[in-house]
Design a protein around this motif. Structure first.
Motif, PDB file in Angstrom:
ATOM      1  N   ARG A   1      -1.708   2.849   3.791  1.00  0.00           N
ATOM      2  CA  ARG A   1      -3.082   2.947   4.276  1.00  0.00           C
ATOM      3  C   ARG A   1      -4.013   2.116   3.397  1.00  0.00           C
ATOM      4  N   GLN A   2      -3.816   2.171   2.081  1.00  0.00           N
ATOM      5  CA  GLN A   2      -4.666   1.411   1.178  1.00  0.00           C
ATOM      6  C   GLN A   2      -4.432  -0.087   1.291  1.00  0.00           C
ATOM      7  N   ILE A   3      -3.250  -0.479   1.708  1.00  0.00           N
ATOM      8  CA  ILE A   3      -2.960  -1.905   1.791  1.00  0.00           C
ATOM      9  C   ILE A   3      -3.517  -2.521   3.065  1.00  0.00           C
TER      10      ILE A   3
ATOM     11  N   SER B   1      -5.776  12.380  11.838  1.00  0.00           N
ATOM     12  CA  SER B   1      -5.710  12.264  13.301  1.00  0.00           C
ATOM     13  C   SER B   1      -6.749  11.265  13.793  1.00  0.00           C
ATOM     14  N   ASP B   2      -7.874  11.155  13.094  1.00  0.00           N
ATOM     15  CA  ASP B   2      -8.885  10.158  13.478  1.00  0.00           C
ATOM     16  C   ASP B   2      -8.351   8.734  13.305  1.00  0.00           C
ATOM     17  N   ASP B   3      -7.572   8.494  12.230  1.00  0.00           N
ATOM     18  CA  ASP B   3      -6.950   7.175  12.045  1.00  0.00           C
ATOM     19  C   ASP B   3      -6.021   6.859  13.203  1.00  0.00           C
ATOM     20  N   LEU B   4      -5.218   7.844  13.592  1.00  0.00           N
ATOM     21  CA  LEU B   4      -4.272   7.643  14.696  1.00  0.00           C
ATOM     22  C   LEU B   4      -5.008   7.432  16.011  1.00  0.00           C
ATOM     23  N   LYS B   5      -6.054   8.218  16.258  1.00  0.00           N
ATOM     24  CA  LYS B   5      -6.827   8.064  17.497  1.00  0.00           C
ATOM     25  C   LYS B   5      -7.471   6.683  17.576  1.00  0.00           C
ATOM     26  N   ALA B   6      -7.954   6.181  16.449  1.00  0.00           N
ATOM     27  CA  ALA B   6      -8.549   4.843  16.429  1.00  0.00           C
ATOM     28  C   ALA B   6      -7.504   3.783  16.776  1.00  0.00           C
ATOM     29  N   ALA B   7      -6.288   3.941  16.249  1.00  0.00           N
ATOM     30  CA  ALA B   7      -5.214   2.991  16.562  1.00  0.00           C
ATOM     31  C   ALA B   7      -4.835   3.076  18.040  1.00  0.00           C
ATOM     32  N   LEU B   8      -4.810   4.291  18.572  1.00  0.00           N
ATOM     33  CA  LEU B   8      -4.506   4.455  19.998  1.00  0.00           C
ATOM     34  C   LEU B   8      -5.569   3.779  20.861  1.00  0.00           C
ATOM     35  N   ARG B   9      -6.838   4.004  20.519  1.00  0.00           N
ATOM     36  CA  ARG B   9      -7.917   3.391  21.300  1.00  0.00           C
ATOM     37  C   ARG B   9      -7.846   1.869  21.232  1.00  0.00           C
ATOM     38  N   SER B  10      -7.529   1.325  20.070  1.00  0.00           N
ATOM     39  CA  SER B  10      -7.462  -0.137  19.951  1.00  0.00           C
ATOM     40  C   SER B  10      -6.305  -0.707  20.770  1.00  0.00           C
ATOM     41  N   ALA B  11      -5.298   0.136  21.048  1.00  0.00           N
ATOM     42  CA  ALA B  11      -4.176  -0.303  21.883  1.00  0.00           C
ATOM     43  C   ALA B  11      -4.439  -0.046  23.369  1.00  0.00           C
TER      44      ALA B  11
ATOM     45  N   CYS C   1      -5.186   3.070  24.831  1.00  0.00           N
ATOM     46  CA  CYS C   1      -4.795   4.376  25.378  1.00  0.00           C
ATOM     47  C   CYS C   1      -5.578   5.477  24.672  1.00  0.00           C
ATOM     48  N   LEU C   2      -5.634   6.624  25.297  1.00  0.00           N
ATOM     49  CA  LEU C   2      -6.401   7.739  24.757  1.00  0.00           C
ATOM     50  C   LEU C   2      -5.541   8.923  24.348  1.00  0.00           C
ATOM     51  N   HIS C   3      -4.301   8.978  24.822  1.00  0.00           N
ATOM     52  CA  HIS C   3      -3.452  10.148  24.616  1.00  0.00           C
ATOM     53  C   HIS C   3      -2.086   9.729  24.073  1.00  0.00           C
ATOM     54  N   THR C   4      -1.515  10.596  23.248  1.00  0.00           N
ATOM     55  CA  THR C   4      -0.213  10.283  22.665  1.00  0.00           C
ATOM     56  C   THR C   4       0.896  10.257  23.710  1.00  0.00           C
ATOM     57  N   TYR C   5       0.748  11.007  24.799  1.00  0.00           N
ATOM     58  CA  TYR C   5       1.805  11.009  25.810  1.00  0.00           C
ATOM     59  C   TYR C   5       1.948   9.656  26.499  1.00  0.00           C
ATOM     60  N   GLU C   6       0.943   8.783  26.334  1.00  0.00           N
ATOM     61  CA  GLU C   6       1.013   7.439  26.903  1.00  0.00           C
ATOM     62  C   GLU C   6       1.843   6.491  26.037  1.00  0.00           C
ATOM     63  N   VAL C   7       2.237   6.960  24.849  1.00  0.00           N
ATOM     64  CA  VAL C   7       2.877   6.101  23.854  1.00  0.00           C
ATOM     65  C   VAL C   7       4.382   6.344  23.816  1.00  0.00           C
ATOM     66  N   GLU C   8       5.131   5.283  23.959  1.00  0.00           N
ATOM     67  CA  GLU C   8       6.582   5.385  23.787  1.00  0.00           C
ATOM     68  C   GLU C   8       6.914   5.433  22.300  1.00  0.00           C
ATOM     69  N   ARG C   9       6.254   4.542  21.540  1.00  0.00           N
ATOM     70  CA  ARG C   9       6.525   4.474  20.105  1.00  0.00           C
ATOM     71  C   ARG C   9       5.294   3.908  19.389  1.00  0.00           C
ATOM     72  N   ALA C  10       4.950   4.534  18.273  1.00  0.00           N
ATOM     73  CA  ALA C  10       3.914   4.001  17.391  1.00  0.00           C
ATOM     74  C   ALA C  10       4.524   3.933  15.992  1.00  0.00           C
ATOM     75  N   THR C  11       4.369   2.788  15.356  1.00  0.00           N
ATOM     76  CA  THR C  11       4.992   2.543  14.060  1.00  0.00           C
ATOM     77  C   THR C  11       3.938   2.086  13.072  1.00  0.00           C
TER      78      THR C  11
ATOM     79  N   GLN D   1      -0.569  -1.762   9.115  1.00  0.00           N
ATOM     80  CA  GLN D   1      -1.057  -1.797  10.490  1.00  0.00           C
ATOM     81  C   GLN D   1      -0.218  -0.862  11.361  1.00  0.00           C
ATOM     82  N   ILE D   2      -0.830  -0.325  12.393  1.00  0.00           N
ATOM     83  CA  ILE D   2      -0.134   0.559  13.312  1.00  0.00           C
ATOM     84  C   ILE D   2       0.123  -0.205  14.606  1.00  0.00           C
ATOM     85  N   THR D   3       1.398  -0.301  14.981  1.00  0.00           N
ATOM     86  CA  THR D   3       1.817  -0.978  16.202  1.00  0.00           C
ATOM     87  C   THR D   3       2.121   0.073  17.262  1.00  0.00           C
ATOM     88  N   ILE D   4       1.542  -0.102  18.446  1.00  0.00           N
ATOM     89  CA  ILE D   4       1.703   0.849  19.547  1.00  0.00           C
ATOM     90  C   ILE D   4       2.475   0.177  20.678  1.00  0.00           C
ATOM     91  N   VAL D   5       3.522   0.850  21.157  1.00  0.00           N
ATOM     92  CA  VAL D   5       4.253   0.410  22.345  1.00  0.00           C
ATOM     93  C   VAL D   5       4.009   1.459  23.413  1.00  0.00           C
TER      94      VAL D   5
END
Length: 165
Positions: free
Chosen positions: A32-34, A119-129, A131-141, A147-151
């Motif tokens: 996160r710091q990097i 959870s706010d960090d994760l929600k921000a990554a989801l929005r930038s990809a 999507c709004l909900h985790t069920y829309e995500v196959e994989r987040a790494t 950086q967080i990559t969303i598939v």
């Protein structure tokens, strides 16, 4: 300007020690710091670098001393980059390994905790990809650079999914 108050080799030793310390410190603080600097993280890094500057130059503000310190840091960085390129073990130690945050819509709370992600960090990554909900995500790494990559899942498979994050 050119007269040094300590021997040249002391700059090299100090530079190597400070480089190693910062590498270990920044590796231990997590991705996160990097990868994601917020004002709090940036202030910490600026103060940290200012603090270690004095330990590198031993009070010597000569031009030659500064050039030796800078050359030492660049050499350390180049050596670590070469070692990381040539050795998978060194690369894993320096960079770490990607970690899955979400798998098939399910959040891995242990990874979130170990990476200090809210959870706010994760929600921000989801929005930038897009999507709004985790069920829309196959994989987040979370990648080695922070950086967080969303598939995304196939849109057809999320049509009947429940509401929620």
């Amino acid at each position: 300007m050119f007269a040094m108050s300590v021997p040249w080799w002391e700059f090299v030793v100090r530079g190597v020690v400070v480089y190693a310390f910062l590498l270990i410190f920044l590796r231990m603080t997590g991705r996160r710091q990097i990868g994601q600097y917020d004002p709090f993280d940036l202030i910490l890094l600026l103060i940290l670098f200012n603090a270690v500057q004095n330990s590198m130059n031993a009070g010597d503000n000569s031009l030659i001393g500064g050039l030796i310190s800078a050359t030492t840091l660049i050499a350390c960085h180049t050596i670590m980059a070469q070692a990381s390129y040539r050795s998978r073990r060194v690369s894993r130690w320096v960079d770490g390994a990607p970690k899955q945050l979400i798998s098939n819509g399910n959040v891995n709370a242990d990874v979130m905790k170990s990476e200090l992600l809210t959870s706010d960090d994760l929600k921000a990554a989801l929005r930038s990809a897009g999507c709004l909900h985790t069920y829309e995500v196959e994989r987040a790494t979370i990648e080695t650079n922070g950086q967080i990559t969303i598939v995304m899942r196939n849109r057809d498979s999320t049509a009947n999914a429940p509401d929620g994050v």
